[in-house]
Design a protein around this motif. Sequence first.
Motif, PDB file in Angstrom:
ATOM      1  N   ASN A   1       0.823  -1.212   0.000  1.00  0.00           N
ATOM      2  CA  ASN A   1       0.000   0.000   0.000  1.00  0.00           C
ATOM      3  C   ASN A   1       0.858   1.263   0.000  1.00  0.00           C
ATOM      4  O   ASN A   1       2.037   1.252   0.350  1.00  0.00           O
ATOM      5  N   SER A   2       0.225   2.359  -0.410  1.00  0.00           N
ATOM      6  CA  SER A   2       0.960   3.612  -0.635  1.00  0.00           C
ATOM      7  C   SER A   2       1.871   4.045   0.510  1.00  0.00           C
ATOM      8  O   SER A   2       3.019   4.432   0.260  1.00  0.00           O
ATOM      9  N   PRO A   3       1.417   4.026   1.775  1.00  0.00           N
ATOM     10  CA  PRO A   3       2.314   4.513   2.823  1.00  0.00           C
ATOM     11  C   PRO A   3       3.648   3.747   2.876  1.00  0.00           C
ATOM     12  O   PRO A   3       4.682   4.326   3.192  1.00  0.00           O
TER      13      PRO A   3
ATOM     14  N   ARG B   1      -1.537  13.269   0.556  1.00  0.00           N
ATOM     15  CA  ARG B   1      -2.861  12.956   0.046  1.00  0.00           C
ATOM     16  C   ARG B   1      -3.903  13.267   1.088  1.00  0.00           C
ATOM     17  O   ARG B   1      -3.619  13.333   2.278  1.00  0.00           O
ATOM     18  N   ARG B   2      -5.092  13.466   0.621  1.00  0.00           N
ATOM     19  CA  ARG B   2      -6.107  13.919   1.548  1.00  0.00           C
ATOM     20  C   ARG B   2      -6.526  12.764   2.444  1.00  0.00           C
ATOM     21  O   ARG B   2      -6.587  11.611   2.020  1.00  0.00           O
ATOM     22  N   GLY B   3      -6.804  13.084   3.697  1.00  0.00           N
ATOM     23  CA  GLY B   3      -7.116  12.045   4.670  1.00  0.00           C
ATOM     24  C   GLY B   3      -8.391  11.310   4.321  1.00  0.00           C
ATOM     25  O   GLY B   3      -9.361  11.910   3.872  1.00  0.00           O
TER      26      GLY B   3
ATOM     27  N   THR C   1     -14.307  -0.463  10.665  1.00  0.00           N
ATOM     28  CA  THR C   1     -13.355  -0.884   9.640  1.00  0.00           C
ATOM     29  C   THR C   1     -12.516   0.327   9.239  1.00  0.00           C
ATOM     30  O   THR C   1     -12.792   1.442   9.658  1.00  0.00           O
ATOM     31  N   ASN C   2     -11.544   0.087   8.382  1.00  0.00           N
ATOM     32  CA  ASN C   2     -10.762   1.190   7.807  1.00  0.00           C
ATOM     33  C   ASN C   2     -11.633   1.920   6.770  1.00  0.00           C
ATOM     34  O   ASN C   2     -12.750   1.484   6.492  1.00  0.00           O
ATOM     35  N   PRO C   3     -11.145   3.021   6.172  1.00  0.00           N
ATOM     36  CA  PRO C   3     -11.996   3.873   5.332  1.00  0.00           C
ATOM     37  C   PRO C   3     -12.719   3.191   4.171  1.00  0.00           C
ATOM     38  O   PRO C   3     -13.849   3.538   3.865  1.00  0.00           O
TER      39      PRO C   3
ATOM     40  N   GLY D   1     -13.385  -0.035   3.942  1.00  0.00           N
ATOM     41  CA  GLY D   1     -14.180  -1.166   4.399  1.00  0.00           C
ATOM     42  C   GLY D   1     -13.542  -2.534   4.304  1.00  0.00           C
ATOM     43  O   GLY D   1     -14.131  -3.523   4.740  1.00  0.00           O
ATOM     44  N   GLU D   2     -12.312  -2.619   3.748  1.00  0.00           N
ATOM     45  CA  GLU D   2     -11.764  -3.953   3.510  1.00  0.00           C
ATOM     46  C   GLU D   2     -11.097  -4.590   4.720  1.00  0.00           C
ATOM     47  O   GLU D   2     -10.769  -5.769   4.684  1.00  0.00           O
ATOM     48  N   VAL D   3     -10.907  -3.827   5.803  1.00  0.00           N
ATOM     49  CA  VAL D   3     -10.289  -4.438   6.985  1.00  0.00           C
ATOM     50  C   VAL D   3     -11.031  -4.085   8.272  1.00  0.00           C
ATOM     51  O   VAL D   3     -10.863  -2.998   8.814  1.00  0.00           O
TER      52      VAL D   3
ATOM     53  N   PRO E   1      -8.973  -1.412  -2.328  1.00  0.00           N
ATOM     54  CA  PRO E   1      -9.370  -0.742  -3.582  1.00  0.00           C
ATOM     55  C   PRO E   1      -8.208  -0.563  -4.558  1.00  0.00           C
ATOM     56  O   PRO E   1      -8.426  -0.489  -5.760  1.00  0.00           O
ATOM     57  N   THR E   2      -6.995  -0.474  -4.057  1.00  0.00           N
ATOM     58  CA  THR E   2      -5.773  -0.287  -4.866  1.00  0.00           C
ATOM     59  C   THR E   2      -5.869   0.911  -5.812  1.00  0.00           C
ATOM     60  O   THR E   2      -5.371   0.859  -6.936  1.00  0.00           O
ATOM     61  N   GLY E   3      -6.499   1.963  -5.311  1.00  0.00           N
ATOM     62  CA  GLY E   3      -6.713   3.168  -6.118  1.00  0.00           C
ATOM     63  C   GLY E   3      -5.443   3.664  -6.796  1.00  0.00           C
ATOM     64  O   GLY E   3      -5.433   3.898  -8.009  1.00  0.00           O
ATOM     65  N   THR E   4      -4.375   3.821  -6.038  1.00  0.00           N
ATOM     66  CA  THR E   4      -3.150   4.351  -6.637  1.00  0.00           C
ATOM     67  C   THR E   4      -2.208   3.250  -7.096  1.00  0.00           C
ATOM     68  O   THR E   4      -1.603   3.363  -8.159  1.00  0.00           O
ATOM     69  N   ILE E   5      -2.095   2.176  -6.311  1.00  0.00           N
ATOM     70  CA  ILE E   5      -1.093   1.180  -6.713  1.00  0.00           C
ATOM     71  C   ILE E   5      -1.484   0.456  -8.003  1.00  0.00           C
ATOM     72  O   ILE E   5      -0.629   0.038  -8.761  1.00  0.00           O
TER      73      ILE E   5
HETATM   74  P1  ADP Z   1      -3.290   2.595  -2.406  1.00  0.00           P
HETATM   75  O1  ADP Z   1      -3.617   2.108  -3.769  1.00  0.00           O
HETATM   76  O2  ADP Z   1      -2.904   4.041  -2.434  1.00  0.00           O
HETATM   77  O3  ADP Z   1      -2.283   1.781  -1.681  1.00  0.00           O
HETATM   78  P2  ADP Z   1      -6.030   1.885  -1.664  1.00  0.00           P
HETATM   79  O4  ADP Z   1      -6.845   2.655  -2.639  1.00  0.00           O
HETATM   80  O5  ADP Z   1      -5.860   0.420  -1.887  1.00  0.00           O
HETATM   81  O6  ADP Z   1      -4.606   2.591  -1.500  1.00  0.00           O
HETATM   82  O7  ADP Z   1      -6.649   2.078  -0.232  1.00  0.00           O
HETATM   83  C1  ADP Z   1      -6.261   1.224   0.821  1.00  0.00           C
HETATM   84  C2  ADP Z   1      -6.520   1.876   2.140  1.00  0.00           C
HETATM   85  O8  ADP Z   1      -5.631   2.967   2.294  1.00  0.00           O
HETATM   86  C3  ADP Z   1      -7.902   2.478   2.280  1.00  0.00           C
HETATM   87  O9  ADP Z   1      -8.871   1.591   2.713  1.00  0.00           O
HETATM   88  C4  ADP Z   1      -7.639   3.515   3.323  1.00  0.00           C
HETATM   89  O10 ADP Z   1      -7.624   2.941   4.607  1.00  0.00           O
HETATM   90  C5  ADP Z   1      -6.276   4.010   2.958  1.00  0.00           C
HETATM   91  N1  ADP Z   1      -6.351   5.175   2.066  1.00  0.00           N
HETATM   92  C6  ADP Z   1      -6.718   5.220   0.785  1.00  0.00           C
HETATM   93  N2  ADP Z   1      -6.678   6.467   0.287  1.00  0.00           N
HETATM   94  C7  ADP Z   1      -6.278   7.241   1.287  1.00  0.00           C
HETATM   95  C8  ADP Z   1      -6.049   8.630   1.440  1.00  0.00           C
HETATM   96  N3  ADP Z   1      -6.248   9.490   0.444  1.00  0.00           N
HETATM   97  N4  ADP Z   1      -5.641   9.077   2.640  1.00  0.00           N
HETATM   98  C9  ADP Z   1      -5.458   8.242   3.640  1.00  0.00           C
HETATM   99  N5  ADP Z   1      -5.653   6.926   3.565  1.00  0.00           N
HETATM  100  C10 ADP Z   1      -6.071   6.418   2.417  1.00  0.00           C
END
Ligand code: ADP
Length: 577
Positions: A82-84, A172-174, A280-282, A284-286, A426-430
């Motif tokens: 994940n991104s962090p 990135r926005r919280g 859960t986390n934002p 919903g997956e955990v 969701p893997t939005g960025t990765i």
């Molecule tokens: P990434 O692809 O960037 O690793 P994901 O889209 O898979 O992230 O999201 C995984 C989790 O990371 C989310 O459920 C949420 O907990 C956290 N997350 C996603 N986007 C953000 C954001 N903009 N700021 C903080 N946390 C986020």
Amino acid sequence: REAKALLRVRDELKLSLAAVTVLRQRYLRRDAHGHPVESTGEMLDRVATFVAAAEDTYQAGASEQWAQRFSTLLRSLDFLPNSPTLMNAGTPLGFLSGCVVLPVEDSLRSIFSALQYASIIQQAGGGTGYAFSRVRPAGDLVASTGGTASGPVPFLRVFDTAADVVRQGGRRRGANMAVLDVSHPDIYEFVTAKAADSAALENFNLSVAVSNAFLRAVEANGTHRLVNPRTGRTTARVPAADLFDAMCESAHRCGDPGLLFLDTINRANPLPHLGRIEATNPCGEVPLLPYESCNLGSINLAHCTADGRMDWDRLTNIVEVAVRFLDDVIDVSRYPFDELEQAARASRKIGLGFMGLAEMLASLGVPYDSAQAVRLAGRIARHVQDTAHAASARLAESRGAFPAFADSAPANSVAVRNAQLTSIAPTGTISLIAGTTAGIEPMFAIAYARNVLDRHLLESNPCFERLARDRGFYSDALLTEIARTGGVRGNRRIPEDVRAAFPTALEIAPEWHLRMQAAVQRHVDAAVSKTINLPTSATVDDVRKIFLEAWRAKVKGITAYRYGSRPHQVLTLVSPE
Ligand code: ADP
């Protein structure tokens, strides 16, 4: 100059322009002038080396070899954390988890300490989830001042504003998830909070924690009690169907709230003696206990085919290294507070999942909305789960089981290193970085215009483009035409089998979205992030139907999104539907 620099970065790992733009803006380390000081490959090496350092604590000198293996894995884009983890490994921030759940008790001290913790976690790029169910309702007594309480919703606004402010300093926005129990007296205010004002709570996803008892009352037209969490007294009795309608109407209007099926979640709680899961986390997956965090990582399924079939051996190999990688992440992550470190080390939960499902299905010629696709996705989830558990058991042999194991496991069960292993993020960025489709979501569009550095670039699904060239029906004009609606299903200039294999999210019936989610959920330890896409024309009744079906299908949560119902949608088509 900027364009030249972009091209240089792009070449190295064959990344898309969009990927390179995101990496340069937010992921690569920079010097004092804001210029990137590493390439994408170097970023991945930094992550691999930092994470592999954990290996030395188990076997002196082992880190070098593992750094090599991790680096090969990441550079192949077969798996990304994940991104962090990408952003913070080896930097002073050092917090590597994607998400955390924080406790919120019924006191100002607890509420604002959660806010403080959340801000610091968000600064590092992590998401935060909380249940506000224990906070006393609006109008209730405040003993110390003799005044009246505000209830949970005004506090959410404070958290939302804080997330806005922190974002200005961060990358990135919280992202926040607020959960409220369906029996809380302020539930109506919560349910309508975002639908009533489209600008409200932009940094929050809202979820109502619904029980089986409540949903049975909805089905039977029964009544439902609202209970003050401070006193345990019933404050009102409402028709369950009325309250449920309010949820469905709001979800229809703006996508929020979603539902969280807490009874289903707690039946799968691996550590029930440590407490009941409430949030859960934002995304919903955990589902997590208070102060627990999760390191997510996703396998690129688009890389797991060979000669038109699934390559199970390749998938197995990736899972084995990925589990070890994520277990190492727990050790090398720097936790901003002791509570986080203790909770992470006690249960060692990780979230291994996958992305690129839709691309993989298309490349195999299997339509996403077919029984065959749903079956295959379920098999993949099961294979990942079984392999991950076996890998975790092997780690436990040399490193020991997670510390809370002895109190949680039934006698004779196999010791594992991690209390929870799989999850679909969701893997939005990765997924953008890896150049594949997100999580288990279908393709959003086959071709579309993307705004990159203020220029509209026509992008198309690479898998579709390759196929179109191979089969000889490719043309620039065709792509431009597709970009107008996004999809190809109704396009008679394209061969029928191709049209079938490339559906877009909006062309897929909501029932198929749910079937896919349920099939994968059956073989996932934690939960699945999935949006059920509805067409603009969907009715409140359609939302009601899909919510109840989701409960019966035993998924852990549900989010429905009607196309166009939010003013600032992330992805749009030029002319929808
Ligand atoms: P990434 O692809 O960037 O690793 P994901 O889209 O898979 O992230 O999201 C995984 C989790 O990371 C989310 O459920 C949420 O907990 C956290 N997350 C996603 N986007 C953000 C954001 N903009 N700021 C903080 N946390 C986020």
